[in-house]
Structure formats: structure tokens, C-alpha cells
Design a protein around this motif. Sequence first.
Motif, PDB file in Angstrom:
ATOM      1  N   ASN A 199       0.854  -1.183   0.000  1.00  0.00           N
ATOM      2  CA  ASN A 199       0.000   0.000   0.000  1.00  0.00           C
ATOM      3  C   ASN A 199       0.889   1.232   0.000  1.00  0.00           C
ATOM      4  OD1 ASN A 199      -1.883   2.004   0.285  1.00  0.00           O
ATOM      5  ND2 ASN A 199      -2.574   1.404   2.323  1.00  0.00           N
ATOM      6  N   GLY A 200       1.119   1.781  -1.194  1.00  0.00           N
ATOM      7  CA  GLY A 200       1.927   2.987  -1.308  1.00  0.00           C
ATOM      8  C   GLY A 200       1.108   4.261  -1.258  1.00  0.00           C
ATOM      9  N   SER A 201      -0.187   4.144  -0.985  1.00  0.00           N
ATOM     10  CA  SER A 201      -1.058   5.311  -0.952  1.00  0.00           C
ATOM     11  C   SER A 201      -1.149   5.881   0.453  1.00  0.00           C
ATOM     12  CB  SER A 201      -2.460   4.919  -1.443  1.00  0.00           C
ATOM     13  OG  SER A 201      -3.163   4.216  -0.420  1.00  0.00           O
ATOM     14  N   THR A 202      -1.933   6.938   0.585  1.00  0.00           N
ATOM     15  CA  THR A 202      -2.198   7.520   1.905  1.00  0.00           C
ATOM     16  C   THR A 202      -3.524   7.021   2.471  1.00  0.00           C
ATOM     17  OG1 THR A 202      -3.293   9.449   0.916  1.00  0.00           O
ATOM     18  CG2 THR A 202      -0.907   9.595   1.294  1.00  0.00           C
ATOM     19  N   LEU A 203      -4.159   6.070   1.798  1.00  0.00           N
ATOM     20  CA  LEU A 203      -5.447   5.539   2.213  1.00  0.00           C
ATOM     21  C   LEU A 203      -5.282   4.242   2.987  1.00  0.00           C
ATOM     22  CD1 LEU A 203      -7.426   6.058  -1.133  1.00  0.00           C
ATOM     23  CD2 LEU A 203      -7.249   7.621   0.814  1.00  0.00           C
ATOM     24  N   SER A 204      -6.323   3.876   3.716  1.00  0.00           N
ATOM     25  CA  SER A 204      -6.364   2.600   4.436  1.00  0.00           C
ATOM     26  C   SER A 204      -7.474   1.746   3.845  1.00  0.00           C
ATOM     27  CB  SER A 204      -6.613   2.825   5.927  1.00  0.00           C
ATOM     28  OG  SER A 204      -5.562   3.593   6.504  1.00  0.00           O
ATOM     29  N   PHE A 205      -7.250   0.436   3.799  1.00  0.00           N
ATOM     30  CA  PHE A 205      -8.164  -0.451   3.094  1.00  0.00           C
ATOM     31  C   PHE A 205      -8.619  -1.608   3.974  1.00  0.00           C
ATOM     32  CE2 PHE A 205      -5.344   1.507   0.036  1.00  0.00           C
ATOM     33  CZ  PHE A 205      -6.223   2.014  -0.916  1.00  0.00           C
ATOM     34  N   SER A 206      -9.902  -1.880   3.913  1.00  0.00           N
ATOM     35  CA  SER A 206     -10.446  -3.094   4.512  1.00  0.00           C
ATOM     36  C   SER A 206     -10.296  -4.265   3.550  1.00  0.00           C
ATOM     37  CB  SER A 206     -11.915  -2.897   4.866  1.00  0.00           C
ATOM     38  OG  SER A 206     -12.473  -4.072   5.394  1.00  0.00           O
ATOM     39  N   THR A 207     -10.537  -3.995   2.271  1.00  0.00           N
ATOM     40  CA  THR A 207     -10.334  -4.983   1.216  1.00  0.00           C
ATOM     41  C   THR A 207      -9.726  -4.278   0.010  1.00  0.00           C
ATOM     42  OG1 THR A 207     -12.557  -4.654   0.306  1.00  0.00           O
ATOM     43  CG2 THR A 207     -12.301  -6.402   1.955  1.00  0.00           C
ATOM     44  N   THR A 208      -9.046  -5.038  -0.844  1.00  0.00           N
ATOM     45  CA  THR A 208      -8.508  -4.488  -2.084  1.00  0.00           C
ATOM     46  C   THR A 208      -8.831  -5.443  -3.224  1.00  0.00           C
ATOM     47  OG1 THR A 208      -6.344  -5.476  -1.558  1.00  0.00           O
ATOM     48  CG2 THR A 208      -6.638  -3.139  -1.077  1.00  0.00           C
ATOM     49  N   GLY A 209      -9.180  -4.858  -4.374  1.00  0.00           N
ATOM     50  CA  GLY A 209      -9.484  -5.644  -5.563  1.00  0.00           C
ATOM     51  C   GLY A 209      -8.288  -5.681  -6.505  1.00  0.00           C
ATOM     52  N   TRP A 210      -8.098  -6.835  -7.175  1.00  0.00           N
ATOM     53  CA  TRP A 210      -6.936  -7.017  -8.046  1.00  0.00           C
ATOM     54  C   TRP A 210      -7.333  -7.813  -9.285  1.00  0.00           C
ATOM     55  CZ3 TRP A 210      -2.355  -4.791  -6.404  1.00  0.00           C
ATOM     56  CH2 TRP A 210      -2.319  -4.394  -5.051  1.00  0.00           C
ATOM     57  N   LEU A 249      -8.748  -9.209  -1.894  1.00  0.00           N
ATOM     58  CA  LEU A 249      -7.989  -9.568  -0.702  1.00  0.00           C
ATOM     59  C   LEU A 249      -8.658  -8.974   0.532  1.00  0.00           C
ATOM     60  CD1 LEU A 249      -4.293  -9.045  -1.886  1.00  0.00           C
ATOM     61  CD2 LEU A 249      -5.621 -11.174  -1.812  1.00  0.00           C
ATOM     62  N   ASN A 250      -8.725  -9.769   1.591  1.00  0.00           N
ATOM     63  CA  ASN A 250      -9.333  -9.365   2.854  1.00  0.00           C
ATOM     64  C   ASN A 250      -8.227  -8.960   3.830  1.00  0.00           C
ATOM     65  OD1 ASN A 250     -10.665  -9.101   5.266  1.00  0.00           O
ATOM     66  ND2 ASN A 250     -11.702 -11.086   5.178  1.00  0.00           N
ATOM     67  N   HIS A 251      -8.270  -7.708   4.280  1.00  0.00           N
ATOM     68  CA  HIS A 251      -7.256  -7.202   5.213  1.00  0.00           C
ATOM     69  C   HIS A 251      -7.826  -6.966   6.608  1.00  0.00           C
ATOM     70  CE1 HIS A 251      -4.968  -6.617   1.539  1.00  0.00           C
ATOM     71  NE2 HIS A 251      -5.930  -5.823   1.077  1.00  0.00           N
ATOM     72  N   ARG A 252      -8.999  -7.499   6.887  1.00  0.00           N
ATOM     73  CA  ARG A 252      -9.666  -7.226   8.158  1.00  0.00           C
ATOM     74  C   ARG A 252      -8.979  -7.911   9.344  1.00  0.00           C
ATOM     75  NH1 ARG A 252     -13.813  -8.759   4.553  1.00  0.00           N
ATOM     76  NH2 ARG A 252     -15.057  -6.998   3.781  1.00  0.00           N
ATOM     77  N   ASN A 253      -8.277  -8.991   9.098  1.00  0.00           N
ATOM     78  CA  ASN A 253      -7.662  -9.733  10.206  1.00  0.00           C
ATOM     79  C   ASN A 253      -6.517  -8.976  10.865  1.00  0.00           C
ATOM     80  OD1 ASN A 253      -9.430 -11.866   9.809  1.00  0.00           O
ATOM     81  ND2 ASN A 253      -8.044 -12.962   8.433  1.00  0.00           N
ATOM     82  N   ARG A 254      -6.013  -7.958  10.214  1.00  0.00           N
ATOM     83  CA  ARG A 254      -4.896  -7.201  10.792  1.00  0.00           C
ATOM     84  C   ARG A 254      -5.205  -5.708  10.831  1.00  0.00           C
ATOM     85  NH1 ARG A 254      -1.391  -4.986   7.337  1.00  0.00           N
ATOM     86  NH2 ARG A 254       0.377  -5.435   8.675  1.00  0.00           N
ATOM     87  N   SER A 255      -6.446  -5.364  11.093  1.00  0.00           N
ATOM     88  CA  SER A 255      -6.864  -3.962  11.231  1.00  0.00           C
ATOM     89  C   SER A 255      -6.726  -3.171   9.952  1.00  0.00           C
ATOM     90  CB  SER A 255      -6.060  -3.272  12.349  1.00  0.00           C
ATOM     91  OG  SER A 255      -6.265  -3.940  13.574  1.00  0.00           O
ATOM     92  N   GLY A 256      -6.775  -3.870   8.821  1.00  0.00           N
ATOM     93  CA  GLY A 256      -6.726  -3.187   7.538  1.00  0.00           C
ATOM     94  C   GLY A 256      -5.321  -3.086   6.972  1.00  0.00           C
ATOM     95  N   LEU A 257      -5.259  -2.773   5.674  1.00  0.00           N
ATOM     96  CA  LEU A 257      -3.974  -2.517   5.024  1.00  0.00           C
ATOM     97  C   LEU A 257      -3.751  -1.016   5.069  1.00  0.00           C
ATOM     98  CD1 LEU A 257      -1.619  -3.807   3.442  1.00  0.00           C
ATOM     99  CD2 LEU A 257      -2.896  -3.294   1.332  1.00  0.00           C
ATOM    100  N   LEU A 258      -2.871  -0.578   5.952  1.00  0.00           N
ATOM    101  CA  LEU A 258      -2.666   0.841   6.222  1.00  0.00           C
ATOM    102  C   LEU A 258      -1.573   1.415   5.322  1.00  0.00           C
ATOM    103  CD1 LEU A 258      -2.868   0.722  10.125  1.00  0.00           C
ATOM    104  CD2 LEU A 258      -4.726   0.927   8.441  1.00  0.00           C
ATOM    105  N   PRO A 259      -1.471   2.736   5.235  1.00  0.00           N
ATOM    106  CA  PRO A 259      -0.448   3.343   4.385  1.00  0.00           C
ATOM    107  C   PRO A 259       0.949   2.833   4.712  1.00  0.00           C
ATOM    108  CG  PRO A 259      -2.011   5.002   5.089  1.00  0.00           C
ATOM    109  CD  PRO A 259      -2.351   3.755   5.840  1.00  0.00           C
ATOM    110  N   GLY A 260       1.681   2.453   3.679  1.00  0.00           N
ATOM    111  CA  GLY A 260       3.049   1.981   3.839  1.00  0.00           C
ATOM    112  C   GLY A 260       3.169   0.526   4.213  1.00  0.00           C
TER     113      GLY A 260
END
Length: 257
Positions: free
Chosen positions: A141-152, A172-183
Motif C-alpha cells: 500500500n503505497g497510498s495515503t489511504l487505508s483499506f479493509s479490502t482491495t481488488g486485483w 484480498l481481505n485485510h480485516r484480520n490485521r486492522s486493515g492494510l494501512l499506508p506503507g
Amino acid sequence: MSFRNLLAAAVLSLTLGACAGPMDRPLVTDQGDAAYFDRLNPLFAQMTPEQQEAFNWSVSDLTISAIHQRYPGASAREVIAGETALILQTYPEKITALQPSLQQFQQARAQLAQLRSDNIQFRIEQDFHGLQPYLKADFHNGSTLSFSTTGWSAQMYLDGADTPVASHEFTLNHRNRSGLLPGEEESHDIHLGFVTGDANWMTLEVRNARQRRIQIVPIQPGTTDLGERPYALHDPQPEIDRLQAVIAAAEKYRAVP
């Protein structure tokens, strides 16, 4: 007014009506379809191609009832003038109202483009249901946003070809680790297909290829924020383009003689 003056006025009116061109004679808008076309068709046949095009455009989304409501007994010229004026008055406001949504969409799309994948690995395994294709990759995640899920979207290219032989969209489901955060970065193992696997990823062409190149890119479907709201759900640019095209047509047709 004397009878002689009334008669003169009536004769003048008839004379002007007879001299009026096909664009300036009144249409019959209040007596049903048959009467409308009985009046329109001979007039339409006398119009120039440019006039015919302008009139057809002006009534393209109007019923005869709507024409009568807006322009009762009007001429073709008056209908064209009314529709072009209405569009030129109201459509720029519609475009202006869409600009904030367009800016938000473009900003979100630019942020989504900062998602990336690397260290992509492809393999085919055997299980109870037969051969199964898998991808493994790191997702950044190179953005400044945080994601619960991401589409690919994943595509496979063989032996230097420019056309993919297989593709697969996944979330992709990122809920198990509090989301995919910036960086942040996550590694995922992705099964391609359902129970039996996607056969396009396991053809003999794929298995015998000298070179496989796999590309995984972010897509909007399946991409949500921490509140499960989609990012960049709607692109207003096509609607803005449509409105601008209608404005250009109105500018063109209002000048038809």
C-alpha cells in the motif's frame, strides 16, 4: 374594427401563412399522433437536410404530448429554438455540479494506483479435486489511504506475447490485521478459480511455455475503506462528456437558418 379591416387582417394572415417556410408553419400538437404527422410530414419534406437534422435532434427525446406541453402549436423553428435554449441554459450547471465528484474520483483513482504487487510466483499443485493453480505475491500500500479490502486483476502472458492467455479477478481481505494501512505490505496465496481451479491457468500451453509473465494490478471493484465503503465507485467523466456533446449540438443547431 370594421368588417373591411377584419377581412383585410384575415387575408394578410392567410397570405403570411402561405408564404411562411416549412420551418415557420405551426405544427398540430393537440390532436393526437395522426394529426401531428399529417401536418409535419409534408413540411419536413420541404426542409433542408440541416433543418431536418436540427428538428429531429430537438424532438429526439420528446413525445408528442411533451412537445405540446412545452410548445403548443409551435413551429419547427420555435421547437428547435426552445430546446437549444433550454440546454444551453441548464446543461452547463449540470457539468458544474459534477465537478466535485469528478475531482474526488480522480483523487481516489490516483491513490488506488499506488497499490502494487511484486515477488509474484505461480505454481500448479495436485489435490483431491485435481490440478489447482495458485499465485503468491506481496501486496504493498503505497497510498495515503487505508483499506479493509482491495481488488486485483491478474493476467498471464506467455513467451513475450502481448495478449494474456488467462486472467483472474480477486479480492484480498485485510480485516484480520486492522486493515492494510499506508506503507504496509501483506503476502497472500491466491487460489485461481473455484473448487476445480481455473482451467485457463493450467492448459498445456501454460505448462509448456518457455516464459511466463504475470501481472497483478489494482482495480476498483472489491476495494473498500475501513468502513466498508467502496473507493472511486462512480466515474462522472462519461456523463460530463455526454453533456458537453449535447451542448455542442445545441450550439450547432441553434444556428440553423
